[in-house]
Design a protein around this motif. Structure first.
Motif, short mmCIF file in Angstrom:
data_model
loop_
_atom_site.label_atom_id
_atom_site.label_comp_id
_atom_site.label_asym_id
_atom_site.label_seq_id
_atom_site.Cartn_x
_atom_site.Cartn_y
_atom_site.Cartn_z
N GLU A 149 8.25 13.77 1.31
CA GLU A 149 8.11 12.37 0.87
C GLU A 149 7.77 11.45 2.02
OE1 GLU A 149 11.09 10.81 -1.67
OE2 GLU A 149 10.79 12.35 -3.20
N ASN A 150 8.09 11.85 3.25
CA ASN A 150 7.73 11.04 4.41
C ASN A 150 6.34 11.35 4.94
OD1 ASN A 150 10.16 9.60 4.54
ND2 ASN A 150 11.18 11.23 5.69
N LEU A 151 5.66 12.31 4.30
CA LEU A 151 4.31 12.65 4.72
C LEU A 151 3.40 11.44 4.56
CD1 LEU A 151 2.38 14.93 5.62
CD2 LEU A 151 1.96 15.39 3.20
N PRO A 171 0.83 -1.21 0.00
CA PRO A 171 0.00 0.00 0.00
C PRO A 171 0.86 1.26 0.00
CG PRO A 171 0.09 -0.93 2.20
CD PRO A 171 0.77 -1.92 1.30
N LEU A 172 0.37 2.31 -0.67
CA LEU A 172 1.08 3.58 -0.69
C LEU A 172 0.72 4.34 0.58
CD1 LEU A 172 0.37 4.54 -4.43
CD2 LEU A 172 2.40 3.40 -3.49
N SER A 173 1.63 4.32 1.53
CA SER A 173 1.35 4.92 2.83
C SER A 173 2.03 6.26 3.03
CB SER A 173 1.80 3.97 3.96
OG SER A 173 3.17 3.65 3.83
N THR A 174 2.93 6.63 2.11
CA THR A 174 3.59 7.93 2.18
C THR A 174 3.63 8.56 0.79
OG1 THR A 174 5.81 7.09 1.73
CG2 THR A 174 5.10 7.11 4.03
N ILE A 175 3.88 9.86 0.76
CA ILE A 175 4.04 10.55 -0.53
C ILE A 175 5.24 9.99 -1.28
CG2 ILE A 175 4.58 12.77 -1.60
CD1 ILE A 175 1.70 12.52 -0.65
N GLY A 176 6.26 9.56 -0.54
CA GLY A 176 7.43 8.97 -1.19
C GLY A 176 7.09 7.74 -2.01
N GLY A 177 6.16 6.92 -1.50
CA GLY A 177 5.73 5.75 -2.26
C GLY A 177 5.02 6.13 -3.54
N VAL A 178 4.22 7.19 -3.48
CA VAL A 178 3.52 7.68 -4.66
C VAL A 178 4.52 8.19 -5.69
CG1 VAL A 178 1.84 9.35 -5.52
CG2 VAL A 178 1.50 8.29 -3.28
N VAL A 179 5.51 8.95 -5.21
CA VAL A 179 6.55 9.48 -6.09
C VAL A 179 7.28 8.34 -6.79
CG1 VAL A 179 8.76 10.72 -6.16
CG2 VAL A 179 6.87 11.62 -4.80
#
Length: 250
Positions: free
Chosen positions: A81-83, A10-18
């Motif tokens: 990105e850690n948000l 799962p995408l749990s942080t903005i960094g994962g989305v990036v």
């Protein structure tokens, strides 16, 4: 969806989305507009949904307030990105929405009636635009925000002008046509397609103009029209479409 992309969920942080967008934009195949638009919509929903929050008491001490203002610093990229996303973007939700969009497009479009070689035809573009148009909510929602993503279309049946055009391009991509692209101005969007970059209206403002879908943009009128920026719109590549979709969703 590629396995390397699935592993990010799962995408749990903005960094994962990036990282998901980075993988899509730097991969060997063109970016998946449907996937990225749905993820962008999920993130937007996650970050803008109403929640119960605790508000700290406001200080009446002007010196304390001034000190906090002076000490404020813009967050570093790493901090952004850690948000954390709450709730996180789950794989099964994204896959279900992608499958739903594909089902709508393919379910209402018999390619045997429209395919003539490797390039999209005007009749195909019109058919896809009709599918999107006719499955939108008929309720009044003009000028509301957050109506540009395929997530908005699938969860609320609502899209603005740009959203409709983007969905048409994504729909054509689902059908296997990579030659259909966005053309955008400040206040309008349409598509270009085919080997010779033909133009087609896929959405329009106001009532009584539904029959314009599928018609070409009139070159002479476009040259004198602010709506078409004097006949010099931004013609998007697939990568630019991804970027434009993100900017319109923020």
């Amino acid at each position: 969806m590629r396995e390397e992309d699935k592993r990010l969920f799962p995408l749990s942080t903005i960094g994962g989305v990036v990282q998901l967008f980075r993988q899509q934009l730097t991969g060997d195949v063109e970016p998946d507009l449907t996937l990225l638009s749905i993820v962008a919509g999920c993130v937007e929903n996650s970050m803008t949904s109403s929640r119960n929050i605790t508000v700290s008491p406001v200080s009446n001490d002007i010196s304390t307030v001034s000190e906090k203002i002076l000490d404020f610093e813009e967050p570093e990229v790493a901090d952004v990105e850690n948000l954390r996303l709450d709730p996180p973007v789950e794989l099964h939700i994204v896959e279900a929405l992608c499958a739903k969009f594909e089902s709508v497009i393919k379910g209402y479009c018999d390619l045997s009636l429209f395919k003539e070689g490797q390039f999209a035809t005007r009749s195909l573009v019109k058919r896809v635009s009709d599918i999107i148009w006719n499955t939108l909510s008929k309720a009044q929602y003009k000028d509301r925000a957050h109506l540009q993503s395929i997530y908005s279309y699938l969860t609320g049946s609502k899209l603005d002008c740009f959203g409709v055009a983007f969905a048409v391009v994504a729909g054509c991509q689902v059908l296997g046509f990579s030659d259909v692209h966005l053309a955008i101005s400040e206040d309008h969007a349409w598509v270009v397609f085919g080997e010779d970059s033909q133009t087609a209206e896929v959405t329009w403002h106001g009532k009584g103009h539904e029959d314009k879908r599928g018609q070409s943009v009139e070159t002479e009128k476009a040259k004198d029209s602010w709506l078409y920026v004097g006949g010099k719109p931004v013609l998007c590549t697939r990568h630019v479409e991804v970027r434009t979709g993100l900017r319109r969703n923020t």
